[in-house]
Design a protein around this motif. Structure first.
Motif, PDB file in Angstrom:
ATOM      1  N   LYS A   1      -1.290  -4.127 -20.952  1.00 10.42           N
ATOM      2  CA  LYS A   1      -2.393  -3.463 -21.639  1.00 10.42           C
ATOM      3  C   LYS A   1      -3.288  -2.815 -20.594  1.00 10.42           C
ATOM      4  CE  LYS A   1      -5.874  -4.108 -25.175  1.00 10.42           C
ATOM      5  NZ  LYS A   1      -6.550  -5.055 -26.065  1.00 10.42           N
ATOM      6  N   PHE A   2      -3.671  -1.574 -20.854  1.00  7.39           N
ATOM      7  CA  PHE A   2      -4.468  -0.789 -19.921  1.00  7.39           C
ATOM      8  C   PHE A   2      -5.763  -0.334 -20.580  1.00  7.39           C
ATOM      9  CE2 PHE A   2      -0.067  -0.622 -18.712  1.00  7.39           C
ATOM     10  CZ  PHE A   2      -0.104  -0.842 -17.349  1.00  7.39           C
ATOM     11  N   ASP A   3      -6.639   0.259 -19.790  1.00 11.36           N
ATOM     12  CA  ASP A   3      -7.928   0.727 -20.305  1.00 11.36           C
ATOM     13  C   ASP A   3      -7.811   1.975 -21.157  1.00 11.36           C
ATOM     14  OD1 ASP A   3      -9.298  -1.360 -19.082  1.00 11.36           O
ATOM     15  OD2 ASP A   3      -9.682  -0.204 -17.259  1.00 11.36           O
ATOM     16  N   SER A   4      -6.726   2.724 -20.970  1.00 15.50           N
ATOM     17  CA  SER A   4      -6.603   3.996 -21.684  1.00 15.50           C
ATOM     18  C   SER A   4      -5.137   4.404 -21.789  1.00 15.50           C
ATOM     19  CB  SER A   4      -7.370   5.093 -20.948  1.00 15.50           C
ATOM     20  OG  SER A   4      -6.740   5.374 -19.699  1.00 15.50           O
ATOM     21  N   PHE A   5      -4.896   5.411 -22.609  1.00  9.35           N
ATOM     22  CA  PHE A   5      -3.561   5.986 -22.722  1.00  9.35           C
ATOM     23  C   PHE A   5      -3.121   6.583 -21.382  1.00  9.35           C
ATOM     24  CE2 PHE A   5      -1.028   9.869 -23.415  1.00  9.35           C
ATOM     25  CZ  PHE A   5       0.125   9.284 -23.905  1.00  9.35           C
ATOM     26  N   VAL A   6      -4.033   7.273 -20.709  1.00 11.54           N
ATOM     27  CA  VAL A   6      -3.680   7.903 -19.430  1.00 11.54           C
ATOM     28  C   VAL A   6      -3.276   6.848 -18.403  1.00 11.54           C
ATOM     29  CG1 VAL A   6      -4.593   9.266 -17.500  1.00 11.54           C
ATOM     30  CG2 VAL A   6      -5.067   9.961 -19.847  1.00 11.54           C
ATOM     31  N   ALA A   7      -3.991   5.736 -18.350  1.00 15.32           N
ATOM     32  CA  ALA A   7      -3.640   4.667 -17.409  1.00 15.32           C
ATOM     33  C   ALA A   7      -2.271   4.074 -17.754  1.00 15.32           C
ATOM     34  CB  ALA A   7      -4.708   3.585 -17.421  1.00 15.32           C
ATOM     35  N   ALA A   8      -2.004   3.896 -19.041  1.00 17.28           N
ATOM     36  CA  ALA A   8      -0.700   3.371 -19.466  1.00 17.28           C
ATOM     37  C   ALA A   8       0.410   4.339 -19.087  1.00 17.28           C
ATOM     38  CB  ALA A   8      -0.701   3.109 -20.975  1.00 17.28           C
ATOM     39  N   PHE A   9       0.174   5.620 -19.319  1.00 17.92           N
ATOM     40  CA  PHE A   9       1.194   6.624 -19.016  1.00 17.92           C
ATOM     41  C   PHE A   9       1.425   6.737 -17.507  1.00 17.92           C
ATOM     42  CE2 PHE A   9       3.384  10.637 -18.911  1.00 17.92           C
ATOM     43  CZ  PHE A   9       4.140  10.604 -20.065  1.00 17.92           C
ATOM     44  N   ALA A  10       0.361   6.629 -16.722  1.00 14.16           N
ATOM     45  CA  ALA A  10       0.502   6.660 -15.259  1.00 14.16           C
ATOM     46  C   ALA A  10       1.357   5.485 -14.786  1.00 14.16           C
ATOM     47  CB  ALA A  10      -0.874   6.631 -14.601  1.00 14.16           C
ATOM     48  N   PHE A  11       1.134   4.322 -15.365  1.00 12.10           N
ATOM     49  CA  PHE A  11       1.943   3.146 -15.031  1.00 12.10           C
ATOM     50  C   PHE A  11       3.410   3.380 -15.381  1.00 12.10           C
ATOM     51  CE2 PHE A  11       3.805  -0.877 -16.603  1.00 12.10           C
ATOM     52  CZ  PHE A  11       3.856  -1.579 -15.404  1.00 12.10           C
ATOM     53  N   MET A  12       3.659   3.931 -16.567  1.00  9.14           N
ATOM     54  CA  MET A  12       5.040   4.216 -16.974  1.00  9.14           C
ATOM     55  C   MET A  12       5.708   5.182 -15.998  1.00  9.14           C
ATOM     56  SD  MET A  12       4.734   4.323 -21.164  1.00  9.14           S
ATOM     57  CE  MET A  12       5.766   5.728 -21.214  1.00  9.14           C
ATOM     58  N   THR A  13       4.952   6.137 -15.492  1.00 11.17           N
ATOM     59  CA  THR A  13       5.500   7.083 -14.513  1.00 11.17           C
ATOM     60  C   THR A  13       5.898   6.359 -13.236  1.00 11.17           C
ATOM     61  OG1 THR A  13       4.170   8.854 -15.459  1.00 11.17           O
ATOM     62  CG2 THR A  13       5.019   9.197 -13.223  1.00 11.17           C
ATOM     63  N   LYS A  14       5.061   5.437 -12.768  1.00 16.84           N
ATOM     64  CA  LYS A  14       5.394   4.651 -11.570  1.00 16.84           C
ATOM     65  C   LYS A  14       6.651   3.819 -11.802  1.00 16.84           C
ATOM     66  CE  LYS A  14       0.626   4.276  -9.991  1.00 16.84           C
ATOM     67  NZ  LYS A  14      -0.509   3.350  -9.797  1.00 16.84           N
ATOM     68  N   VAL A  15       6.748   3.228 -12.994  1.00 16.81           N
ATOM     69  CA  VAL A  15       7.936   2.442 -13.339  1.00 16.81           C
ATOM     70  C   VAL A  15       9.171   3.341 -13.332  1.00 16.81           C
ATOM     71  CG1 VAL A  15       9.093   1.136 -15.177  1.00 16.81           C
ATOM     72  CG2 VAL A  15       6.683   0.688 -14.642  1.00 16.81           C
ATOM     73  N   ALA A  16       9.030   4.537 -13.875  1.00 18.00           N
ATOM     74  CA  ALA A  16      10.155   5.475 -13.938  1.00 18.00           C
ATOM     75  C   ALA A  16      10.661   5.822 -12.538  1.00 18.00           C
ATOM     76  CB  ALA A  16       9.748   6.739 -14.687  1.00 18.00           C
ATOM     77  N   PHE A  17       9.750   6.071 -11.606  1.00 23.11           N
ATOM     78  CA  PHE A  17      10.169   6.402 -10.241  1.00 23.11           C
ATOM     79  C   PHE A  17      10.862   5.214  -9.576  1.00 23.11           C
ATOM     80  CE2 PHE A  17       7.056   9.957 -10.478  1.00 23.11           C
ATOM     81  CZ  PHE A  17       7.906  10.970 -10.077  1.00 23.11           C
ATOM     82  N   ALA A  18      10.315   4.004  -9.745  1.00 22.78           N
ATOM     83  CA  ALA A  18      10.934   2.811  -9.149  1.00 22.78           C
ATOM     84  C   ALA A  18      12.320   2.566  -9.742  1.00 22.78           C
ATOM     85  CB  ALA A  18      10.036   1.594  -9.369  1.00 22.78           C
ATOM     86  N   ALA A  19      12.424   2.712 -11.060  1.00 24.64           N
ATOM     87  CA  ALA A  19      13.704   2.483 -11.735  1.00 24.64           C
ATOM     88  C   ALA A  19      14.741   3.516 -11.326  1.00 24.64           C
ATOM     89  CB  ALA A  19      13.497   2.514 -13.251  1.00 24.64           C
ATOM     90  N   ASP A  20      14.326   4.763 -11.228  1.00 20.15           N
ATOM     91  CA  ASP A  20      15.266   5.821 -10.873  1.00 20.15           C
ATOM     92  C   ASP A  20      15.811   5.618  -9.462  1.00 20.15           C
ATOM     93  OD1 ASP A  20      16.489   8.143 -12.100  1.00 20.15           O
ATOM     94  OD2 ASP A  20      15.570   9.278 -10.460  1.00 20.15           O
ATOM     95  N   LYS A  21      14.958   5.132  -8.544  1.00 18.67           N
ATOM     96  CA  LYS A  21      15.423   4.830  -7.180  1.00 18.67           C
ATOM     97  C   LYS A  21      16.537   3.789  -7.203  1.00 18.67           C
ATOM     98  CE  LYS A  21      12.119   5.563  -3.541  1.00 18.67           C
ATOM     99  NZ  LYS A  21      11.053   5.013  -2.725  1.00 18.67           N
ATOM    100  N   MET A  22      16.440   2.861  -8.146  1.00 15.74           N
ATOM    101  CA  MET A  22      17.448   1.804  -8.270  1.00 15.74           C
ATOM    102  C   MET A  22      18.633   2.245  -9.122  1.00 15.74           C
ATOM    103  SD  MET A  22      15.087  -1.547  -9.017  1.00 15.74           S
ATOM    104  CE  MET A  22      16.508  -2.635  -9.141  1.00 15.74           C
ATOM    105  N   ASP A  23      18.517   3.393  -9.783  1.00 15.25           N
ATOM    106  CA  ASP A  23      19.504   3.853 -10.757  1.00 15.25           C
ATOM    107  C   ASP A  23      19.715   2.787 -11.827  1.00 15.25           C
ATOM    108  OD1 ASP A  23      21.237   5.715 -11.912  1.00 15.25           O
ATOM    109  OD2 ASP A  23      22.975   4.887 -10.865  1.00 15.25           O
ATOM    110  N   HIS A  24      18.583   2.224 -12.276  1.00  9.99           N
ATOM    111  CA  HIS A  24      18.597   1.159 -13.279  1.00  9.99           C
ATOM    112  C   HIS A  24      17.391   1.380 -14.185  1.00  9.99           C
ATOM    113  CE1 HIS A  24      19.868  -2.576 -14.990  1.00  9.99           C
ATOM    114  NE2 HIS A  24      18.683  -3.113 -14.828  1.00  9.99           N
ATOM    115  N   HIS A  25      17.637   1.776 -15.408  1.00 10.39           N
ATOM    116  CA  HIS A  25      16.566   2.318 -16.239  1.00 10.39           C
ATOM    117  C   HIS A  25      16.168   1.386 -17.376  1.00 10.39           C
ATOM    118  CE1 HIS A  25      18.655   5.585 -14.150  1.00 10.39           C
ATOM    119  NE2 HIS A  25      17.407   5.889 -13.843  1.00 10.39           N
ATOM    120  N   PRO A  26      14.870   1.109 -17.487  1.00 12.19           N
ATOM    121  CA  PRO A  26      14.375   0.193 -18.515  1.00 12.19           C
ATOM    122  C   PRO A  26      14.174   0.884 -19.859  1.00 12.19           C
ATOM    123  CG  PRO A  26      12.552   0.989 -17.210  1.00 12.19           C
ATOM    124  CD  PRO A  26      13.808   1.571 -16.600  1.00 12.19           C
TER     125      PRO A  26
END
Length: 93
Positions: free
Chosen positions: A33-58
């Protein structure tokens, strides 16, 4: 990295070291849970970059300031070492 399906015991041991992660419907699951939609979306973007580096997608689910993540390895039909590694990387974000 080689994908290896984990036993129930290995999963239990691993998630003991992953605060707030649990197994739901055969997948590692955690809600954030985040303070805002933008903060949640920024977190999802960070997750996407980490996952893509691993070639393992959540599976990512977002509604306003909440993000829910499910991790499973379809190739092994269960939870693998890659899911545990990605969950740790997500916790570190």
């Amino acid at each position: 990295m080689t994908k290896q399906k984990l036993t129930d015991k290995e999963i239990t041991t691993a998630i003991a070291k992953l605060p707030e992660w649990k197994v739901v419907d055969g997948k590692l699951n955690r809600a954030f849970k985040f303070d805002s939609f933008v903060a949640a979306f920024a977190f999802m973007t960070k997750v996407a970059f980490a996952a893509d580096k691993m070639d393992h997608h959540p599976e990512l689910f977002n509604v306003y300031n909440r993000v829910v993540i499910d991790l499973a390895t379809h190739d092994v039909d269960g939870i693998s070492n890659l899911d545990i590694d990605l969950a740790q990387k997500i916790n570190d974000l």
